[in-house]
Design a protein around this motif. Structure first.
Motif, short mmCIF file in Angstrom:
data_model
loop_
_atom_site.label_atom_id
_atom_site.label_comp_id
_atom_site.label_asym_id
_atom_site.label_seq_id
_atom_site.Cartn_x
_atom_site.Cartn_y
_atom_site.Cartn_z
N THR A 98 0.85 -1.08 -0.09
CA THR A 98 0.07 -0.09 -0.02
C THR A 98 0.83 1.17 -0.06
OG1 THR A 98 -0.05 0.14 2.50
CG2 THR A 98 -1.81 -1.14 1.41
N GLY A 99 0.32 2.21 -0.66
CA GLY A 99 1.01 3.50 -0.63
C GLY A 99 2.29 3.60 -1.76
N VAL A 100 2.58 2.65 -2.51
CA VAL A 100 3.76 2.64 -3.45
C VAL A 100 3.29 2.36 -4.91
CG1 VAL A 100 5.42 2.12 -1.62
CG2 VAL A 100 4.34 0.15 -2.59
N THR A 103 6.22 5.74 3.29
CA THR A 103 6.54 4.59 3.41
C THR A 103 7.09 4.45 1.85
OG1 THR A 103 5.47 2.15 3.17
CG2 THR A 103 4.38 3.79 1.76
N SER A 104 7.78 3.54 1.41
CA SER A 104 8.56 3.05 0.24
C SER A 104 8.27 1.69 0.10
CB SER A 104 9.84 3.77 0.50
OG SER A 104 10.49 2.49 1.47
N CYS A 105 8.84 1.42 -1.20
CA CYS A 105 9.01 -0.24 -1.63
C CYS A 105 9.91 -1.06 -0.61
CB CYS A 105 9.41 -0.73 -2.91
SG CYS A 105 8.22 -0.06 -4.11
N PRO A 106 10.94 -0.63 -0.13
CA PRO A 106 11.74 -1.40 0.85
C PRO A 106 10.86 -1.57 2.30
CG PRO A 106 13.13 0.24 -0.11
CD PRO A 106 12.00 0.39 -0.69
N ASP A 107 10.12 -0.14 2.67
CA ASP A 107 9.30 -0.14 3.91
C ASP A 107 8.20 -1.34 3.91
OD1 ASP A 107 8.74 1.02 6.32
OD2 ASP A 107 6.84 1.65 5.46
N GLN A 108 7.54 -1.30 2.66
CA GLN A 108 6.43 -2.25 2.54
C GLN A 108 6.89 -3.79 2.45
OE1 GLN A 108 2.89 -1.60 2.11
NE2 GLN A 108 3.69 -0.03 3.15
#
Length: 86
Positions: free
Chosen positions: A9-11, A67-72
């Motif tokens: 979510t969010g990316v 958020t970010s892809c690594p965070d997700q």
């Protein structure tokens, strides 16, 4: 080896596919999103302990999205560690 996929979510990425062997990441694949960055993150993650990836990548922000892809990826792997994908 366990394989599962989740929608972040969010990316920009629309799906993330994980293969985990024991406590180590065998592979992560992203669908859509920033191809070069995602391929780089996935290459670096290969063979890394799940816990180490979470520690290193949780909380990384992309363009003030919170958020970010690594965070997700880290969030999804944290849920995996908590038994949500057994």
């Amino acid at each position: 080896m366990k394989r599962f996929e989740q929608k972040p979510t969010g990316v920009c990425a629309t799906k993330m596919v994980f293969e985990i062997e024991g406590d180590r990441i065998h592979s992560i694949e992203t669908v859509n999103g920033c191809e070069g960055s995602s391929r780089g993150i996935c290459a670096l993650a290969h063979g890394m302990r799940v816990e180490e990836f979470i520690e290193r990548c949780a909380g990384i922000d992309c363009k003030k999205k919170r958020t970010s892809c690594p965070d997700q990826m880290a969030r999804i792997l944290s849920r995996y560690q908590n038994g949500e994908f057994d």
